[in-house]
Design an enzyme around this catalytic site. Structure first.
Site, PDB file in Angstrom:
ATOM      1  N   HIS B 155      30.718  27.130  30.018  1.00 43.26           N
ATOM      2  CA  HIS B 155      31.916  26.464  30.556  1.00 43.26           C
ATOM      3  C   HIS B 155      33.127  27.403  30.516  1.00 43.26           C
ATOM      4  O   HIS B 155      34.253  26.952  30.493  1.00 43.26           O
ATOM      5  CB  HIS B 155      32.259  25.193  29.777  1.00 43.26           C
ATOM      6  CG  HIS B 155      31.147  24.212  29.650  1.00 43.26           C
ATOM      7  ND1 HIS B 155      31.094  23.063  30.400  1.00 43.26           N
ATOM      8  CD2 HIS B 155      30.027  24.192  28.874  1.00 43.26           C
ATOM      9  CE1 HIS B 155      30.006  22.368  30.075  1.00 43.26           C
ATOM     10  NE2 HIS B 155      29.341  23.041  29.156  1.00 43.26           N
ATOM     11  N   SER B 276      47.838  48.472  45.444  1.00 43.80           N
ATOM     12  CA  SER B 276      48.523  47.510  46.291  1.00 43.80           C
ATOM     13  C   SER B 276      49.539  48.221  47.158  1.00 43.80           C
ATOM     14  O   SER B 276      50.175  49.187  46.728  1.00 43.80           O
ATOM     15  CB  SER B 276      49.227  46.487  45.399  1.00 43.80           C
ATOM     16  OG  SER B 276      50.298  45.861  46.087  1.00 43.80           O
ATOM     17  N   LYS B 282      49.616  47.887  40.386  1.00 45.69           N
ATOM     18  CA  LYS B 282      48.323  47.224  40.500  1.00 45.69           C
ATOM     19  C   LYS B 282      47.124  48.185  40.526  1.00 45.69           C
ATOM     20  O   LYS B 282      47.199  49.238  41.142  1.00 45.69           O
ATOM     21  CB  LYS B 282      48.288  46.369  41.796  1.00 45.69           C
ATOM     22  CG  LYS B 282      49.175  45.166  41.780  1.00 45.69           C
ATOM     23  CD  LYS B 282      48.836  44.155  40.694  1.00 45.69           C
ATOM     24  CE  LYS B 282      47.496  43.515  40.903  1.00 45.69           C
ATOM     25  NZ  LYS B 282      47.411  42.677  42.084  1.00 45.69           N
ATOM     26  N   GLU B 289      35.124  42.175  43.843  1.00 46.38           N
ATOM     27  CA  GLU B 289      35.611  41.027  44.613  1.00 46.38           C
ATOM     28  C   GLU B 289      34.891  40.958  45.950  1.00 46.38           C
ATOM     29  O   GLU B 289      34.500  39.891  46.429  1.00 46.38           O
ATOM     30  CB  GLU B 289      37.112  41.156  44.877  1.00 46.38           C
ATOM     31  CG  GLU B 289      37.981  41.037  43.639  1.00 46.38           C
ATOM     32  CD  GLU B 289      39.435  41.298  43.994  1.00 46.38           C
ATOM     33  OE1 GLU B 289      40.133  40.358  44.385  1.00 46.38           O
ATOM     34  OE2 GLU B 289      39.872  42.482  43.917  1.00 46.38           O
TER      35      GLU B 289
END
Lengths: 463, 463, 463, 463
Positions: B155, B276, B282, B289
């Site tokens: 969980h 970025s 970043k 991803e």
């Protein structure tokens, strides 16, 4: 060097660069990207964030780049990742320093989604034109086939006689709702994300209303996180496309059936048929099989986007790069399907002789006969049963309902009178229909008239 | 002119030609198509259906065409529809009459599905190599991180301590089953449709066993209608790919999480990170991803094929042309995902300091404490309750279980003794695990040994 | 009170309880859950983790509960969440303290996935029996229709004549591969997760090999994290089911077509037809429409599971509770589809008269005519063209190929001789087929013989 | 006996009856079916197709049946197939002859789709109320957390600081578009198919405008074939639901993340958490995991309907019976997801201390620092590079940007001045945001005000 390289010491590997580049497919957004940059630069200058001469250099540079792209002279570079970086870097190569100011108060996160909304708006416009073209083709086909009665089917079993026009207008109705869905989608997506920047907005004094207006948006989006996070407008468009594709798959199925030897109702011209590499006699209705088949990829594209977006945290995640190919594929496929269906409709003839010959089979007048009994005050359920038995009698005698004698009918129920024969046979039967929206000739004529008006088709122009 | 044009008077329209061509994507089958034609011509000559000189001309011509294609000198023509017609027509241009005999006892229906099975067989071979490469990368990563304990989650809440090696080997197990599915699929698809012709076979004296053997198939397919009708082997492959993609999406999710500031367990090197365009600080784990995101299109491709095949009558329907793009896309995407995941695995380090610092939180030793009580003859359900109350006490005191005094513990249940502290704290806790397949050090070492053997990794090679 | 309530002060709200309960659907796992608990308790006692008297109390209690459930006397309680907690809590109500030891070295995480694997194994067994039943029905149908020639179609256009038996055996082949996929799946899933506990295994001295063997598993799963994390076996089963459903949807489509007035080849008996509430003459082949339609939910169930698993971190996440309903629905639907298709096959007759009458249309002998020319040493491509022109001539004369005079044929090509008429007409044409797997009578007879042997059908039993 | 049995000699088999019944699930349409029948009977009487006393008997009978159903006294019979036949047959049992007139000028084809449109209209109404409830819960949560700054993420990497309120309002925006889609759908579906009968309309003098008005429809549908053929309104609703579900899955993901030990930003109360059967310390955010997971079945339901409708010929096919279960499941699931998300929102607190402590990490002020440089006339691209290097310096020194001395900054670029410290640190940074829709306090306050007004929430009511 990457435009974001300041803190990096090493470049990405070739494998990663190849895996993660998007310019090979997102370059189709170049026009929207340049329009967006023009509006952005103009606003920056107006707000004092850029000099007028920088702005002018940028606008001229963007013009030059657009020309290069459209003349196929622009070099797209994979190491520059995407359409945005390619254009910005090329602009820097071209005009130098001023280009470095273009990305002020902007991120690729808001930039890409602005491009995408503009692209979708254009796509919807184009799809709606294709829908109208297909509707026109269908209505003209209806006009050319006035009075032609065909079997109507449920469960692919013969049900009741209908006018071919009525069937063709059913398709037109469905397409009209599709068009309505597209319009709703275009209204809902027409809000401008530009200026949301990375996700939080900016402290620089930009004017988002100015760019929104320049780009034809209703207004800027009200929440910068939402602006860069959500792809619901793509999902909505792909959903609408799936419904259009489903509708076209049904026309495809029906026309493929009708072009079979067994139905034989529809003859596609050579111009829309193909042959077999081995069987010399074959003439296949391939375009409509492909229309049916291509509905699958439109559904697959929707599925892709739903899986993609599921469970992503807010704001931009790189997964979202994968939103483009399904979108482009879905739109291009649906446009192709609409166009080819219209082309097919313009290249078919209905085999009236064959249809006429086929009509007696299937007891298409049975329900009208039950209605006759209802008019004689027999409760419908009882009437249904009596006609059921009449059909059973026909089956055993291998005849049609109108072949039954009055005596035979009266044996089933004494209420039958001579006037029953006014209700039997396909032509008489069609003439009886009178309810709003029914297949009765007058009803269909009214519908047809409304569509010719709405679609601006001259009524004496049947071709 | 079309090769099937005998009975046709008119060509298809441009719109239809463009909509229905497949050569733009099925040309990737050229190698399989040529191999198939070589086997077919050889068999025809052997069976006396073609002279040896015709056969030789064909084989030489096919060689020449293959060279042209691979040198990028071959002109693919849309008006020649597909890869099969392009090659056959080019062969005719090249060698004349003999080429007209090549399509003897063959149809595009059996030809395309032969090509496709060969292509899938090759693809599976390649994918299995990629799976193995990723497994090796994961096992090496495990070897480099011996003894590192990380929180195990259910969980997404901290559950029990596990060895990082154990987690990495869980991925390896899943990939192994994926590989098994691919192999099952390749065994099942390895039957030869060639010679099924259009759908009925032929009366010419061909030898299907000869072509099947030449092409490495187990045997010819036993039913010619089935041979040209079914695409279940594509569906099976796309299903297997969807499961692989799902597995990789989960690794993607996990590594993206672990690379976040909040987890901070995993540091990707610059070589597999991107920056970025607006936010200078970043460093994003984009490849994983994208791995997560690209799982979506693999699922979409499967969906496409399922929708495509649904409800088609037997034998070839043109819809089936649409089987190729989803197949190619699925295979290419999965290969890219496997490769980039391996590359990522080779370019990450685990932040041991940060992990160590994080371990005390979350009461990871609570279940081991319950097992302690079980060993003291407390029924598990009661033990669970006692430990639940101990945790509640910790929460109120903002401390860990091992911070509780024996008195505090005995207040909850008198069975607690000094030995309880042997069961508390993450390291002691991990050492307690002993069941087969558990995260105990010995168990994991055995598993690791088996994988290094199976994957042929030298055990002293940790890099 | 919840069995996990030790550290909780408050119960969940009604809304949450209702939303998150699973007992309303996972109670169908009761048998597997009880079998699993029996094996677990037996092992615990054998390993000294429970006394023999406790074990016996548990075994007796589980028997009593199973009886209660099967007699419909068991009270399923939503506040006890799921099948596992319902049975364990009822056991505690029934036998008291010993029940509290049952959950030693076990978590719901490994328990549920053990139950699920057992359920899938049973389901596959049952589905394979249904597949065999359908295969038998199809083979018997073939046996009853020896020698019946029907048109074979590609693109739903008439292609070549085939034996009906050949078509029916194509279905049988497809189902055989489906069965193979089910078996592969059952072999791959037959490893035991029990003892993986929450995710990490346990330090208690359990024997996982003992429980695995008692439950008929090949062996315990080797990695405890993998054991509780993965649902690839469900995905594999749902994929296999989707392919089965796709196959059945195609039979459905074909039989619905054949039952239409236009085809008229197939007559379903009243026992498998339904009528219309309004149209008294209708007799619809509903079961096969539903078979076609229900393929959709089987695909939908697969999609549900793929979306569900996408992007989940390892080990149990509550999302996984949603794996059950799609699994149960998919299996039950496929079983229903297989059964009803078999029932339909047993209740149809082919309309030989109608089929015979339909055969001349469509130039089904054209390809055989081309083969005739090939035998006369005309290159196939040329032969194709000549026959194409012959068909064009037939179309203009509205006749069949065998109606063309030798003079007419010789005008097209002088190679035609008197023997050409041996190749024309549907019966002669079918007799010509001779290649392995073709529709030639001998070839089909051999196939049929193999199937009757394999399926254990007595060859003199045609009913 | 079946109501359509006139021409049938034999009943369907048990297997077929069980496979094809729909009453087990379509009985939930009873209310809509009865309302529709009432309107229909009233119209028939008004048009003289039924006496007033028959009508009154029918209306009374329907009342009685509705009461029986709602009191759970009605016996649903599988042999009566569906909800329509069950009610009509029960009415006949109850009132005799008059009931047999009810099905006059009506078919189950138009009846079921009328019921279904009414049901969807009600469902949309209810879903919109649930959306509003969730929006209110989110806005109230925002009101309770004024001024709380949280990290904003892209790629799950820390990006820029945002107000928690801003993030919560992003969800509210997304839900608002969902609501707009539902409304568009309800407007488009609100046309009445009743009176389309089987597919062709009727020759009996019915008044479709009267029934349409009585049932609250905008008008009758204009084409009777379209009326009974199309399920695009179901597809549209399921598409909209899929987008809602996708939105909720993203909230689910985010809140599950935030509830983890590692993020620690969000604490669900016991009332919305559950524990573990084995791990005594666990407290899991199950409701949001299930919300995330249940998005899968909503997508699966949509896919089911798309596959179902693909390639069906016009007018009713029995496949369409399968439209109901996915529709009901999708609507019920989405309602449950919306409700439980609202309940969760009402039962969480944000851990301000933990959030505050976490804020310094991740250089959230880097972009604001770049904007500072832009204001000093450094081109943005150059500013990005300078800040990138500043971040690299921080990484090497393991410090924050505001820890850098002016000297260190000036070494990177001389333009830095003392005023730079006004732009560093999370609070100062958030205060700088000023663009429309940004996360600046004033901007967010304006948005919040608009939402409280729109949703009718009293501004002093923060609970």
């Amino acid at each position: 060097n990457k435009l974001w390289g300041g803190r990096f010491e090493k470049s990405v590997t070739d494998c990663v660069e190849k895996f993660s580049e998007s310019v090979s497919f997102d370059k189709v957004l170049y026009k929207q990207d340049i329009i967006g940059s023009r509006a952005h630069a103009t606003m920056l200058a107006h707000q004092g964030l850029m000099s007028e001469s920088d702005r002018d250099a940028i606008l001229r540079g963007l013009d030059e780049i657009q020309t290069q792209i459209e003349d196929d002279r622009f070099v797209w570079r994979t190491d520059r990742e995407d359409v945005h970086m390619n254009i910005e870097a090329a602009l820097t190569d071209l005009i130098g320093e001023p280009a470095k100011k273009l990305h002020t108060a902007r991120s690729r996160n808001d930039q890409v989604v602005t491009d995408l909304r503009l692209w979708c708006r254009d796509a919807i416009h184009q799809m709606n034109a294709c829908i109208k073209k297909l509707q026109v083709a269908l209505v003209k086909l209806a006009m050319q086939n006035e009075g032609l009665i065909v079997p109507g089917y449920t469960h692919l079993q013969r049900a009741q006689p209908v006018l071919l026009q009525h069937l063709l207008l059913a398709y037109v109705e469905q397409l009209e709702r599709d068009s309505g869905r597209l319009i709703d989608c275009s209204v809902r997506l027409n809000f401008c994300p530009l200026g949301a920047c990375a996700l939080a907005g900016t402290g620089l004094p930009i004017d988002r209303f100015m760019t929104a207006e320049a780009l034809g948006f209703t207004s800027p989006m009200a929440n910068s996180i939402d602006a860069v996070s959500d792809r619901d407008f793509v999902l909505e468009l792909l959903s609408v496309n799936s419904i259009i594709a489903m509708h076209l798959s049904r026309i495809g199925e029906e026309w493929v059936l009708w072009a079979s030897e067994e139905f034989g109702f529809l003859i596609p011209s050579d111009a829309v048929s193909t042959g077999s590499s081995i069987m010399p006699q074959k003439k296949n209705p391939d375009p409509m099989e492909l229309v049916r088949g291509k509905s699958a990829r439109v559904v697959g594209d929707l599925m892709t986007l739903l899986v993609l977006c599921k469970g992503l945290p807010q704001a931009y995640n790189r997964d979202l790069q994968e939103d483009k190919e399904p979108l482009f594929d879905s739109v291009n496929t649906v446009i192709g399907m609409l166009d080819v269906t219209a082309e097919f409709a313009e290249n078919i003839t209905f085999n009236k002789e064959r249809i006429l010959q086929a009509l007696p089979a299937g007891h298409l007048d049975a329900t009208t006969l039950a209605d006759y009994l209802v008019k004689k005050d027999i409760p419908f359920r009882t009437a249904h049963d009596i006609v059921g038995k009449s059909v059973a009698l026909c089956l055993s005698k291998n005849c049609q309902l109108l072949d039954l004698t009055l005596t035979e009918l009266r044996d089933l129920n004494p209420v039958f009178g001579e006037d029953v024969y006014e209700f039997l046979g396909v032509e008489k039967c069609v003439n009886k229909f009178s309810s709003y929206g029914s297949t009765g000739s007058d009803c269909v004529a009214k519908q047809l008239f409304q569509w010719t008006s709405k679609l601006d088709i001259e009524s004496n122009n049947k071709n």
